[in-house]
Design an enzyme around this catalytic site. Structure first.
Site, PDB file in Angstrom:
ATOM      1  N   ASP A  84       0.938  -1.178  -0.154  1.00  0.00           N
ATOM      2  CA  ASP A  84       0.141   0.014   0.048  1.00  0.00           C
ATOM      3  C   ASP A  84       0.928   1.203  -0.013  1.00  0.00           C
ATOM      4  OD1 ASP A  84      -1.868   2.134   0.895  1.00  0.00           O
ATOM      5  OD2 ASP A  84      -3.282   0.313   0.945  1.00  0.00           O
ATOM      6  N   LYS A 138      -2.907  12.655 -15.388  1.00  0.00           N
ATOM      7  CA  LYS A 138      -3.939  13.561 -15.173  1.00  0.00           C
ATOM      8  C   LYS A 138      -5.094  13.103 -14.635  1.00  0.00           C
ATOM      9  CE  LYS A 138      -7.060  13.153 -18.143  1.00  0.00           C
ATOM     10  NZ  LYS A 138      -8.219  12.084 -18.702  1.00  0.00           N
ATOM     11  N   HIS A 168      -1.464  13.283 -22.711  1.00  0.00           N
ATOM     12  CA  HIS A 168      -0.717  12.192 -23.804  1.00  0.00           C
ATOM     13  C   HIS A 168      -1.135  13.010 -25.069  1.00  0.00           C
ATOM     14  CE1 HIS A 168      -4.937  10.613 -23.527  1.00  0.00           C
ATOM     15  NE2 HIS A 168      -4.524  10.035 -24.937  1.00  0.00           N
ATOM     16  N   LYS A 172       0.835  13.158 -29.291  1.00  0.00           N
ATOM     17  CA  LYS A 172       0.500  12.569 -30.693  1.00  0.00           C
ATOM     18  C   LYS A 172       0.995  13.344 -31.692  1.00  0.00           C
ATOM     19  CE  LYS A 172      -4.219  11.474 -28.655  1.00  0.00           C
ATOM     20  NZ  LYS A 172      -4.624  10.083 -29.162  1.00  0.00           N
ATOM     21  N   GLU A 206     -16.288  10.331 -29.149  1.00  0.00           N
ATOM     22  CA  GLU A 206     -15.823   8.895 -28.892  1.00  0.00           C
ATOM     23  C   GLU A 206     -16.953   8.032 -28.993  1.00  0.00           C
ATOM     24  OE1 GLU A 206     -12.441   8.466 -26.040  1.00  0.00           O
ATOM     25  OE2 GLU A 206     -13.578   9.970 -25.032  1.00  0.00           O
ATOM     26  N   ASP A 225     -12.161  15.742 -17.855  1.00  0.00           N
ATOM     27  CA  ASP A 225     -11.679  14.486 -18.373  1.00  0.00           C
ATOM     28  C   ASP A 225     -10.721  14.643 -19.873  1.00  0.00           C
ATOM     29  OD1 ASP A 225     -10.888  11.860 -18.681  1.00  0.00           O
ATOM     30  OD2 ASP A 225     -12.548  11.235 -19.855  1.00  0.00           O
ATOM     31  N   HIS A 230      -6.960  17.961 -22.951  1.00  0.00           N
ATOM     32  CA  HIS A 230      -6.577  17.732 -24.280  1.00  0.00           C
ATOM     33  C   HIS A 230      -6.976  18.665 -25.374  1.00  0.00           C
ATOM     34  CE1 HIS A 230      -5.701  14.121 -22.205  1.00  0.00           C
ATOM     35  NE2 HIS A 230      -6.675  13.171 -22.415  1.00  0.00           N
ATOM     36  N   LYS A 316     -19.033  10.916 -24.919  1.00  0.00           N
ATOM     37  CA  LYS A 316     -18.779   9.756 -25.105  1.00  0.00           C
ATOM     38  C   LYS A 316     -20.234   9.290 -25.695  1.00  0.00           C
ATOM     39  CE  LYS A 316     -15.320   9.084 -22.183  1.00  0.00           C
ATOM     40  NZ  LYS A 316     -14.077   8.446 -22.615  1.00  0.00           N
TER      41      LYS A 316
HETATM   42  P1  NDP Z   1      -6.973   2.168 -11.817  1.00  0.00           P
HETATM   43  O1  NDP Z   1      -7.872   2.097 -10.816  1.00  0.00           O
HETATM   44  O2  NDP Z   1      -7.378   0.821 -12.870  1.00  0.00           O
HETATM   45  O3  NDP Z   1      -5.699   1.611 -11.171  1.00  0.00           O
HETATM   46  C1  NDP Z   1      -4.924   2.199 -10.007  1.00  0.00           C
HETATM   47  C2  NDP Z   1      -3.630   1.476  -9.673  1.00  0.00           C
HETATM   48  O4  NDP Z   1      -2.997   2.213  -8.540  1.00  0.00           O
HETATM   49  C3  NDP Z   1      -3.719   0.166  -9.719  1.00  0.00           C
HETATM   50  O5  NDP Z   1      -2.498  -0.412  -9.731  1.00  0.00           O
HETATM   51  C4  NDP Z   1      -4.079  -0.016  -7.694  1.00  0.00           C
HETATM   52  O6  NDP Z   1      -3.465  -1.108  -7.558  1.00  0.00           O
HETATM   53  C5  NDP Z   1      -2.945   1.127  -7.439  1.00  0.00           C
HETATM   54  N1  NDP Z   1      -3.509   1.758  -6.119  1.00  0.00           N
HETATM   55  C6  NDP Z   1      -4.699   2.471  -5.884  1.00  0.00           C
HETATM   56  N2  NDP Z   1      -4.666   2.666  -4.516  1.00  0.00           N
HETATM   57  C7  NDP Z   1      -3.473   2.189  -4.100  1.00  0.00           C
HETATM   58  C8  NDP Z   1      -3.072   1.994  -2.884  1.00  0.00           C
HETATM   59  N3  NDP Z   1      -3.350   2.840  -1.797  1.00  0.00           N
HETATM   60  N4  NDP Z   1      -1.686   1.511  -2.568  1.00  0.00           N
HETATM   61  C9  NDP Z   1      -1.039   0.850  -3.615  1.00  0.00           C
HETATM   62  N5  NDP Z   1      -1.659   1.031  -4.872  1.00  0.00           N
HETATM   63  C10 NDP Z   1      -2.695   1.457  -5.080  1.00  0.00           C
HETATM   64  O7  NDP Z   1      -6.840   3.498 -12.388  1.00  0.00           O
HETATM   65  P2  NDP Z   1      -6.273   3.868 -13.981  1.00  0.00           P
HETATM   66  O8  NDP Z   1      -5.205   2.766 -14.383  1.00  0.00           O
HETATM   67  O9  NDP Z   1      -7.486   3.977 -14.642  1.00  0.00           O
HETATM   68  O10 NDP Z   1      -6.082   5.387 -13.868  1.00  0.00           O
HETATM   69  C11 NDP Z   1      -4.650   5.737 -13.186  1.00  0.00           C
HETATM   70  C12 NDP Z   1      -4.136   7.119 -13.409  1.00  0.00           C
HETATM   71  O11 NDP Z   1      -4.206   7.034 -14.888  1.00  0.00           O
HETATM   72  C13 NDP Z   1      -5.312   8.125 -12.944  1.00  0.00           C
HETATM   73  O12 NDP Z   1      -4.472   9.377 -12.835  1.00  0.00           O
HETATM   74  C14 NDP Z   1      -6.132   8.339 -14.388  1.00  0.00           C
HETATM   75  O13 NDP Z   1      -6.728   9.691 -14.428  1.00  0.00           O
HETATM   76  C15 NDP Z   1      -5.082   8.082 -15.223  1.00  0.00           C
HETATM   77  N6  NDP Z   1      -5.492   7.766 -16.712  1.00  0.00           N
HETATM   78  C16 NDP Z   1      -6.212   6.859 -16.807  1.00  0.00           C
HETATM   79  C17 NDP Z   1      -6.557   6.428 -18.120  1.00  0.00           C
HETATM   80  C18 NDP Z   1      -7.269   5.125 -18.538  1.00  0.00           C
HETATM   81  O14 NDP Z   1      -7.692   4.925 -19.509  1.00  0.00           O
HETATM   82  N7  NDP Z   1      -7.483   4.296 -17.670  1.00  0.00           N
HETATM   83  C19 NDP Z   1      -6.573   7.287 -19.490  1.00  0.00           C
HETATM   84  C20 NDP Z   1      -5.745   8.435 -19.217  1.00  0.00           C
HETATM   85  C21 NDP Z   1      -5.158   8.681 -17.737  1.00  0.00           C
HETATM   86  P3  NDP Z   1      -4.280  -2.271  -7.269  1.00  0.00           P
HETATM   87  O15 NDP Z   1      -5.216  -2.633  -8.353  1.00  0.00           O
HETATM   88  O16 NDP Z   1      -3.395  -3.440  -7.278  1.00  0.00           O
HETATM   89  O17 NDP Z   1      -5.153  -2.319  -5.722  1.00  0.00           O
HETATM   90  C1  BG6 Z   2      -8.165   9.941 -21.638  1.00  0.00           C
HETATM   91  C2  BG6 Z   2      -9.582   9.981 -21.016  1.00  0.00           C
HETATM   92  O1  BG6 Z   2      -7.406  11.158 -21.069  1.00  0.00           O
HETATM   93  O2  BG6 Z   2      -8.101  10.201 -22.989  1.00  0.00           O
HETATM   94  C3  BG6 Z   2     -10.361   8.966 -21.636  1.00  0.00           C
HETATM   95  O3  BG6 Z   2      -9.528   9.723 -19.563  1.00  0.00           O
HETATM   96  C4  BG6 Z   2     -10.378   9.118 -23.413  1.00  0.00           C
HETATM   97  O4  BG6 Z   2     -11.724   9.271 -21.210  1.00  0.00           O
HETATM   98  C5  BG6 Z   2      -8.987   9.226 -23.767  1.00  0.00           C
HETATM   99  O5  BG6 Z   2     -11.155   8.013 -23.714  1.00  0.00           O
HETATM  100  C6  BG6 Z   2      -8.878   9.540 -25.021  1.00  0.00           C
HETATM  101  O6  BG6 Z   2      -7.510   9.368 -25.743  1.00  0.00           O
HETATM  102  P1  BG6 Z   2      -7.104   8.650 -27.093  1.00  0.00           P
HETATM  103  O7  BG6 Z   2      -5.628   8.771 -26.890  1.00  0.00           O
HETATM  104  O8  BG6 Z   2      -7.668   7.440 -26.845  1.00  0.00           O
HETATM  105  O9  BG6 Z   2      -7.872   9.257 -27.932  1.00  0.00           O
END
Ligand code: NDP
Ligand code: BG6
Length: 460
Positions: A84, A138, A168, A172, A206, A225, A230, A316
């Site tokens: 954690d 982000k 990100h 691009k 999207e 978002d 973006h 969306k």
């Molecule tokens: P998820 O909830 O899928 O993943 C979160 C990660 O953080 C997991 O690996 C989780 O571990 C870990 N985690 C959370 N809390 C704890 C804790 N207290 N201690 C240790 N590990 C922890 O989130 P996303 O991957 O979707 O998003 C992550 C970031 O990326 C965010 O800032 C989001 O805004 C950004 N982002 C996400 C996008 C997407 O498409 N998903 C697109 C663009 C940006 P575990 O699962 O093992 O508990």
């Molecule tokens: C992410 C948003 O930052 O950008 C998503 O959290 C979105 O909701 C995505 O779908 C779009 O990125 P791309 O590169 O797939 O167009």
């Protein structure tokens, strides 16, 4: 080439890591652009073998063809630390795994934003911040005040030159190409101003719903978002002045200077929508007023763009997946010989996604005895003309590993973006419902005026 001694991927078991970060790192490996260990740190009770197994799955899911040799090399680089982020033992263990590679490590935070400061503080307590770089995903804050507070907190542990804020879209190729299109070609820049441009429309559509990201998305909504980050960066690329100076900071400063000229939005400048069925998504609060669609009317208060309407929409569950700008030029003065067709030309379409391309709609003479006109497209498909490109995440990660700040946001840009949207965040009126597969709620259709939005070149 990388200057990093290691890449630490916080959130290595999460959605972003699985879908984008780990596949992008594999791609860097295929080009021999990755040359350091990669340490995943997350809460899941995995070991290194399990991270390797999961990563193999992620790569196979992302690419139809996999280079087994490169995948093997990439998997060998991986190590995993389970724990954690609230527990100091997690960071003790990380320090032990990094050993002498701790110094110039890059710590990539693919974790929920409320944990950015927690992880940064824990790294500092272990002395893991002295020469390393912090990369934060982000969104950076949830409004202007929280972004400033987050920045102040992170800057206690990492100086600005070692703090990288991800957007990100800056990675691009098609977004950067806007700069080249505008300033490397003599043809367009002379008309790129209020004297010749009637309006600009920017659409990020999207087809997907919020899928399994309901919990994350419901606290965020379309404006936070994708719009304030973006799309504002794309808008800046479309409208900025030429950068003064050869370095990438000059380009960043110019984009931020443009954002400084964007008028702060008012309630009446926005139409918010929510697709039917959003309320049933896992993680979405009952009676949620989070928008899944937003259309905005922006103004840029500078000499180049005074009084030109900028219409931006994102959502969306829309009919197509596309990122496209349509620049409408003013009509040429009338020449009485020429009969204008009703379908006017003079649109410049800059398509950034799904496949980059440019179309200029021009009026040509309709064959026949009269000077009648017909709109015909002058078009180039940049994707096939230029060939394959790196993905945004490959470029962002390669830059982070090389200590190159070009594809990251400055705090100035973050502050300007939040300033523009601040009054329209968390409005208490409910967003208007729209059907999935439509272009959002009806009032958005006429935001540009009675003629509505130009149809996009991307077809369903
Ligand atoms: P998820 O909830 O899928 O993943 C979160 C990660 O953080 C997991 O690996 C989780 O571990 C870990 N985690 C959370 N809390 C704890 C804790 N207290 N201690 C240790 N590990 C922890 O989130 P996303 O991957 O979707 O998003 C992550 C970031 O990326 C965010 O800032 C989001 O805004 C950004 N982002 C996400 C996008 C997407 O498409 N998903 C697109 C663009 C940006 P575990 O699962 O093992 O508990
Ligand atoms: C992410 C948003 O930052 O950008 C998503 O959290 C979105 O909701 C995505 O779908 C779009 O990125 P791309 O590169 O797939 O167009």
């Amino acid at each position: 080439m990388s200057t990093a001694s290691a890449l630490v991927l916080f959130g290595s078991s999460g959605d972003l890591a699985h879908k984008l970060v780990l596949p992008a790192l594999y791609r860097l490996e295929t080009h021999r652009d990755l040359d350091c260990p990669v340490v995943g740190v997350a809460r899941s009770d995995w070991d290194t073998d399990e991270l390797r197994r999961q990563t193999g799955e992620a790569v196979r899911a992302a690419f139809a063809e996999v280079d087994e040799g490169a995948l093997g090399r990439f998997l060998d680089r991986l190590r995993y630390v389970a724990g954690d982020y609230d527990d100091p033992a997690t960071f003790d263990q990380l320090k032990a795994v990094l050993g002498e590679r701790a110094g110039h490590a890059v710590h990539y935070l693919a974790v929920p934003p409320p944990l950015f400061a927690t992880v940064a503080g824990a790294l500092a307590r272990e002395g893991l911040n002295t020469a390393s770089t912090l990369v934060v995903e982000k969104p950076f804050g949830t409004d202007l005040a929280s972004a400033r507070a987050l920045d102040a907190e992170l800057r206690r542990y990492f100086p600005e030159e070692r703090l990288l804020r991800v957007d990100h879209f800056l990675g691009k190729e098609a977004v950067e190409d806007l700069l080249v299109f505008r300033f490397a070609n003599r043809l367009f820049e002379p008309v790129w101003n209020r004297d010749h441009v009637r309006s600009v429309q920017l659409t990020f559509a999207e087809t997907l719903d919020v899928a399994d990201r309901g919990g994350f998305y419901d606290a965020v909504g379309a404006i936070r978002d994708v719009v304030e980050n973006h799309l504002f960066q794309v808008l800046a690329y479309l409208t900025m002045d030429p950068p003064a100076g050869a370095d990438r900071d000059a380009e960043q400063r110019e984009r931020t200077r443009l954002l400084r000229s964007v008028r702060t939005l008012r309630r009446q400048d926005v139409v918010r929508g929510q697709y039917a069925g959003y309320g049933d998504v896992d993680g979405v609060r009952q009676g949620s007023t989070t928008e899944t669609f937003a259309a905005l009317h922006l103004r840029i208060d500078n000499w180049r763009w005074h009084d030109v309407p900028f219409l931006v929409r994102a959502g969306k569950c829309l009919p197509v997946g596309a990122l496209e700008a349509v620049v409408e030029l003013r009509d040429a003065p009338p020449l009485h010989l020429i009969e204008r067709s009703r379908a006017a030309g003079n649109l410049v379409r800059l398509r950034l996604q799904p496949d980059a391309g440019i179309t200029v709609e021009i009026l040509a003479k309709e064959p026949g005895p009269r000077y009648a006109t017909r709109t015909v497209p002058l078009q180039v498909d940049l994707s096939s003309a230029l060939g394959p490109t790196q993905t945004a995440y490959e470029r962002v990660l390669a830059n982070a590993l090389a200590g190159d700040r070009s594809h990251f946001l400055s705090m100035d840009a973050v502050e300007q973006s939040w300033r523009i949207v601040d009054p329209i965040l968390d409005l208490d009126d409910a967003p208007l419902p729209y059907e999935p597969g439509s272009w959002g709620p009806a009032p958005a259709d006429t935001l540009p005026g009675p003629a509505g939005w130009h149809p996009l070149s991307t077809r369903p």
